[in-house]
Design a protein around this motif. Structure first.
Motif, PDB file in Angstrom:
ATOM      1  N   ALA A 253      -9.352   6.252  -4.462  1.00 56.37           N
ATOM      2  CA  ALA A 253      -8.932   5.201  -5.390  1.00 56.37           C
ATOM      3  C   ALA A 253      -8.516   5.778  -6.746  1.00 56.37           C
ATOM      4  CB  ALA A 253     -10.056   4.185  -5.560  1.00 56.37           C
ATOM      5  N   LEU A 254      -9.285   6.753  -7.244  1.00 57.74           N
ATOM      6  CA  LEU A 254      -9.004   7.294  -8.576  1.00 57.74           C
ATOM      7  C   LEU A 254      -7.863   8.307  -8.577  1.00 57.74           C
ATOM      8  CD1 LEU A 254     -12.678   7.808  -9.851  1.00 57.74           C
ATOM      9  CD2 LEU A 254     -11.066   6.057 -10.619  1.00 57.74           C
ATOM     10  N   GLY A 263     -10.377  -0.215 -13.255  1.00 61.51           N
ATOM     11  CA  GLY A 263      -9.836  -0.776 -12.015  1.00 61.51           C
ATOM     12  C   GLY A 263     -10.782  -0.574 -10.849  1.00 61.51           C
ATOM     13  N   LEU A 264     -11.441   0.589 -10.793  1.00 58.50           N
ATOM     14  CA  LEU A 264     -12.428   0.831  -9.750  1.00 58.50           C
ATOM     15  C   LEU A 264     -13.592  -0.145  -9.885  1.00 58.50           C
ATOM     16  CD1 LEU A 264     -13.331   2.649  -7.380  1.00 58.50           C
ATOM     17  CD2 LEU A 264     -14.413   4.149  -9.068  1.00 58.50           C
ATOM     18  N   GLY A 265     -13.984  -0.421 -11.135  1.00 61.01           N
ATOM     19  CA  GLY A 265     -15.041  -1.400 -11.361  1.00 61.01           C
ATOM     20  C   GLY A 265     -14.646  -2.787 -10.904  1.00 61.01           C
ATOM     21  N   VAL A 266     -13.390  -3.168 -11.148  1.00 54.79           N
ATOM     22  CA  VAL A 266     -12.893  -4.472 -10.689  1.00 54.79           C
ATOM     23  C   VAL A 266     -12.957  -4.557  -9.171  1.00 54.79           C
ATOM     24  CG1 VAL A 266     -10.837  -5.929 -10.518  1.00 54.79           C
ATOM     25  CG2 VAL A 266     -11.443  -4.865 -12.706  1.00 54.79           C
ATOM     26  N   ALA A 267     -12.551  -3.463  -8.490  1.00 53.13           N
ATOM     27  CA  ALA A 267     -12.576  -3.455  -7.027  1.00 53.13           C
ATOM     28  C   ALA A 267     -14.003  -3.608  -6.503  1.00 53.13           C
ATOM     29  CB  ALA A 267     -11.946  -2.162  -6.514  1.00 53.13           C
ATOM     30  N   TYR A 268     -14.935  -2.865  -7.099  1.00 53.17           N
ATOM     31  CA  TYR A 268     -16.330  -2.999  -6.681  1.00 53.17           C
ATOM     32  C   TYR A 268     -16.851  -4.409  -6.960  1.00 53.17           C
ATOM     33  CZ  TYR A 268     -17.193   1.975  -5.724  1.00 53.17           C
ATOM     34  OH  TYR A 268     -17.197   3.243  -5.181  1.00 53.17           O
ATOM     35  N   ALA A 269     -16.421  -4.992  -8.065  1.00 54.28           N
ATOM     36  CA  ALA A 269     -16.853  -6.348  -8.390  1.00 54.28           C
ATOM     37  C   ALA A 269     -16.378  -7.337  -7.338  1.00 54.28           C
ATOM     38  CB  ALA A 269     -16.335  -6.756  -9.766  1.00 54.28           C
ATOM     39  N   ALA A 307      -9.002  -1.073   6.520  1.00 48.93           N
ATOM     40  CA  ALA A 307      -7.587  -0.885   6.853  1.00 48.93           C
ATOM     41  C   ALA A 307      -6.718  -1.277   5.659  1.00 48.93           C
ATOM     42  CB  ALA A 307      -7.212  -1.699   8.083  1.00 48.93           C
ATOM     43  N   LEU A 308      -7.116  -2.343   4.953  1.00 48.82           N
ATOM     44  CA  LEU A 308      -6.382  -2.740   3.750  1.00 48.82           C
ATOM     45  C   LEU A 308      -6.434  -1.638   2.693  1.00 48.82           C
ATOM     46  CD1 LEU A 308      -7.460  -6.494   3.371  1.00 48.82           C
ATOM     47  CD2 LEU A 308      -5.202  -5.624   4.014  1.00 48.82           C
ATOM     48  N   VAL A 309      -7.591  -0.993   2.559  1.00 50.12           N
ATOM     49  CA  VAL A 309      -7.714   0.112   1.596  1.00 50.12           C
ATOM     50  C   VAL A 309      -6.807   1.268   2.004  1.00 50.12           C
ATOM     51  CG1 VAL A 309      -9.285   1.832   0.627  1.00 50.12           C
ATOM     52  CG2 VAL A 309     -10.064  -0.531   0.952  1.00 50.12           C
ATOM     53  N   ALA A 310      -6.846   1.631   3.279  1.00 52.53           N
ATOM     54  CA  ALA A 310      -6.058   2.769   3.753  1.00 52.53           C
ATOM     55  C   ALA A 310      -4.555   2.525   3.647  1.00 52.53           C
ATOM     56  CB  ALA A 310      -6.424   3.088   5.199  1.00 52.53           C
ATOM     57  N   LEU A 311      -4.135   1.255   3.714  1.00 53.98           N
ATOM     58  CA  LEU A 311      -2.712   0.914   3.640  1.00 53.98           C
ATOM     59  C   LEU A 311      -2.201   0.767   2.213  1.00 53.98           C
ATOM     60  CD1 LEU A 311      -2.532  -1.747   6.511  1.00 53.98           C
ATOM     61  CD2 LEU A 311      -1.403   0.486   6.508  1.00 53.98           C
ATOM     62  N   GLY A 316       0.425  -0.249  -9.090  1.00 57.67           N
ATOM     63  CA  GLY A 316      -0.075  -1.600  -9.309  1.00 57.67           C
ATOM     64  C   GLY A 316      -0.544  -2.321  -8.069  1.00 57.67           C
ATOM     65  N   PRO A 317       0.251  -2.340  -6.968  1.00 60.95           N
ATOM     66  CA  PRO A 317      -0.199  -3.060  -5.763  1.00 60.95           C
ATOM     67  C   PRO A 317      -1.482  -2.506  -5.163  1.00 60.95           C
ATOM     68  CG  PRO A 317       2.158  -2.592  -5.666  1.00 60.95           C
ATOM     69  CD  PRO A 317       1.617  -1.821  -6.822  1.00 60.95           C
ATOM     70  N   ALA A 318      -1.789  -1.262  -5.460  1.00 64.05           N
ATOM     71  CA  ALA A 318      -2.990  -0.654  -4.877  1.00 64.05           C
ATOM     72  C   ALA A 318      -4.246  -1.414  -5.269  1.00 64.05           C
ATOM     73  CB  ALA A 318      -3.104   0.806  -5.310  1.00 64.05           C
ATOM     74  N   LEU A 319      -4.342  -1.814  -6.535  1.00 62.23           N
ATOM     75  CA  LEU A 319      -5.526  -2.528  -6.985  1.00 62.23           C
ATOM     76  C   LEU A 319      -5.696  -3.830  -6.216  1.00 62.23           C
ATOM     77  CD1 LEU A 319      -7.954  -2.917  -8.797  1.00 62.23           C
ATOM     78  CD2 LEU A 319      -6.425  -3.818 -10.576  1.00 62.23           C
ATOM     79  N   VAL A 320      -4.596  -4.539  -5.969  1.00 61.26           N
ATOM     80  CA  VAL A 320      -4.661  -5.817  -5.252  1.00 61.26           C
ATOM     81  C   VAL A 320      -5.173  -5.604  -3.829  1.00 61.26           C
ATOM     82  CG1 VAL A 320      -3.326  -7.765  -4.384  1.00 61.26           C
ATOM     83  CG2 VAL A 320      -2.828  -6.823  -6.659  1.00 61.26           C
ATOM     84  N   MET A 321      -4.608  -4.620  -3.129  1.00 65.74           N
ATOM     85  CA  MET A 321      -5.002  -4.391  -1.742  1.00 65.74           C
ATOM     86  C   MET A 321      -6.418  -3.826  -1.630  1.00 65.74           C
ATOM     87  SD  MET A 321      -1.528  -3.090   0.153  1.00 65.74           S
ATOM     88  CE  MET A 321      -2.350  -3.182   1.750  1.00 65.74           C
ATOM     89  N   ILE A 322      -6.773  -2.914  -2.528  1.00 66.05           N
ATOM     90  CA  ILE A 322      -8.121  -2.353  -2.487  1.00 66.05           C
ATOM     91  C   ILE A 322      -9.147  -3.420  -2.827  1.00 66.05           C
ATOM     92  CG2 ILE A 322      -9.674  -0.745  -3.662  1.00 66.05           C
ATOM     93  CD1 ILE A 322      -7.318   1.215  -3.828  1.00 66.05           C
ATOM     94  N   ALA A 323      -8.847  -4.248  -3.834  1.00 67.00           N
ATOM     95  CA  ALA A 323      -9.771  -5.329  -4.200  1.00 67.00           C
ATOM     96  C   ALA A 323      -9.932  -6.314  -3.048  1.00 67.00           C
ATOM     97  CB  ALA A 323      -9.269  -6.044  -5.451  1.00 67.00           C
ATOM     98  N   ALA A 324      -8.824  -6.630  -2.352  1.00 63.05           N
ATOM     99  CA  ALA A 324      -8.902  -7.536  -1.207  1.00 63.05           C
ATOM    100  C   ALA A 324      -9.736  -6.927  -0.086  1.00 63.05           C
ATOM    101  CB  ALA A 324      -7.498  -7.864  -0.705  1.00 63.05           C
ATOM    102  N   GLY A 325      -9.563  -5.623   0.138  1.00 66.81           N
ATOM    103  CA  GLY A 325     -10.345  -4.959   1.166  1.00 66.81           C
ATOM    104  C   GLY A 325     -11.827  -4.974   0.853  1.00 66.81           C
ATOM    105  N   LEU A 326     -12.193  -4.692  -0.399  1.00 68.26           N
ATOM    106  CA  LEU A 326     -13.608  -4.693  -0.761  1.00 68.26           C
ATOM    107  C   LEU A 326     -14.186  -6.103  -0.800  1.00 68.26           C
ATOM    108  CD1 LEU A 326     -14.247  -1.859  -3.354  1.00 68.26           C
ATOM    109  CD2 LEU A 326     -14.119  -1.808  -0.869  1.00 68.26           C
ATOM    110  N   LEU A 327     -13.352  -7.095  -1.122  1.00 72.75           N
ATOM    111  CA  LEU A 327     -13.800  -8.491  -1.034  1.00 72.75           C
ATOM    112  C   LEU A 327     -14.207  -8.818   0.400  1.00 72.75           C
ATOM    113  CD1 LEU A 327     -13.979 -11.337  -2.493  1.00 72.75           C
ATOM    114  CD2 LEU A 327     -11.702 -11.741  -1.561  1.00 72.75           C
TER     115      LEU A 327
END
Length: 415
Positions: A253-254, A263-269, A307-311, A316-327
């Protein structure tokens, strides 16, 4: 099939639960601050490689692999509440060493590894004691809801902790942010010391058996049980692949996806938000789908989440997809974990609960000692994204295995 969590008595009606719940929540809050702060400390301050990250993670869980079964026997022979208090206070002291060493220039990756081994041993004892103490503290009717409350609090801490952690790292630096976790353990230990509950020492058997005889009894209970066995075995496999995923996730992620520490904190949140949502749906899912099927559905969400994280692309779009994956990941944890914990506690006699808990959890978390360094080494060798896909395939295989086993038929009314 049914088997929802039926609770005529609420956990809050059980004396002592509110303090245990508060202590657990505060400690969880500090832990999730450290989840982010420790990764920033290793990656940015100590310039750790993915292999270093894997070794640090492995050190944290090696005691589970080496001593987990023996700790189960140890816990079953002793009162549980004093163990909870002592291990929290010990953890506070160990974590407090990190900012102290950082201040005098004595902190390095090998030092962090050395500190994680005793910290992991204390966590192991605390895990076995807490899972065995809860069924003593609350009534059987309230046990399911008590597990849900604890899971929801952990998810809430997972939501806010990383965000606060990101702010603390930016303001104070990663070492001092970890000090917050030390204080949270101190608070937890002191608050649990005020619980006025008759935590009786387990009755002595007519003749004290050899420790290995007791150990074998606990192992046999888990792995000869028709439904606990497939749950335990698939969980062990899941933890191997999940440890690979989580070891690789932060550097991916970083460094590859380009997220900032905030941004990493947002994803974990987002993972915490998913956990709160999953916890709120857990009892209903167990009631509507059946407890076993609800857990299988939760397991099926894990490969989709990563899979969402890996894709995710870089930028910018990375944060959206990673956050969705962690959600989605948090949703799966919140949905399935309370059901699994309640079922394990309900079907296991009190005299075996410490050994059952230690057997399953020690081997589960002990798998991190295998998967984390393998994941780190693979990431340095073939790349972060490729290693993520290996982990996705692994957790998918575990979901299929569990769904094909007898576990899918379990009910929370089973005994």
């Amino acid at each position: 099939m049914g088997g929802g969590v039926r609770s005529a008595v609420q956990p809050r009606d059980c004396p002592g639960f509110a303090r245990l719940w508060t202590a657990s929540t505060v400690s969880d809050f500090g832990t999730y601050i450290t989840t982010l702060a420790s990764q920033v400390l290793l990656l940015d301050t100590l310039h750790a490689s993915a292999t270093d990250m894997g070794l640090v993670n492995a050190a944290r869980w090696v005691p589970y692999l080496l001593f987990g079964l023996l700790v189960g026997v140890f816990v079953d022979r002793r009162r549980r509440l004093p163990l909870l208090i002592a291990t929290d206070l010990g953890s506070a002291a160990l974590l407090g060493v990190i900012p102290l060493l950082a201040a005098v220039g004595g902190l390095s990756v090998p030092v962090v590894i050395a500190l994680m081994v005793p910290f992991g041993l204390l966590s192991l004892v605390n895990d076995a004691a807490s899972m065995s103490f809860l069924p003593r503290l609350v009534t059987p009717d309230a046990l399911g809801q008590a597990n849900v409350r604890l899971q929801q609090s952990m998810s809430a801490a997972q939501t806010s902790g990383p965000l606060v952690g990101g702010g603390l790292v930016s303001w104070l630096g990663a070492p001092l942010a970890i000090l917050v976790d030390a204080v949270s353990y101190l608070f937890s230990g002191l608050l649990q010391a005020t619980i006025r509950h008759v935590d009786e020492r387990p009755a002595e058997p007519p003749a004290r058996r050899h420790v290995f005889a007791e150990l074998r009894e606990g192992v046999a209970w888990v792995y000869r049980h028709p439904t606990l066995a497939p749950m335990a075995l698939t969980a062990h496999g899941w933890f191997v692949f999940n440890s690979m995923l989580l070891t690789v996730f932060a550097p991916f992620a970083l460094r590859d996806a380009g997220l900032s520490s905030f941004g990493l904190g947002v994803a974990y949140a987002c993972s915490g938000v998913g956990g709160v949502l999953g916890g709120s749906l857990s009892s209903r899912a167990a009631r509507l789908l059946g407890a076993g099927h609800a857990v299988v559905v939760a397991q099926a969400l894990f490969p989709v989440a990563f899979a969402l994280v890996a894709l995710s692309p870089r930028g910018g779009p990375a944060l959206v997809m990673i956050a969705a994956g962690l959600l989605l990941f948090g949703l799966a944890v919140g949905l399935g974990s309370p059901i699994e914990q309640t079922y394990r506690q309900a079907v296991t006699p009190d005299r075996l609960r410490g050994r059952m808990t230690a057997t399953i959890r020690s081997l589960n978390w002990g798998m991190y000692a295998i998967g984390a360094p393998v994941g780190g080494a693979l990431a340095d060798w073939i790349g972060y994204r490729q290693t993520l896909w290996i982990g996705v395939a692994g957790v998918a295989a575990m979901a299929v295995w569990l769904g094909c086993s007898r576990f899918r038929t379990i009910s929370l009314d089973d005994d």
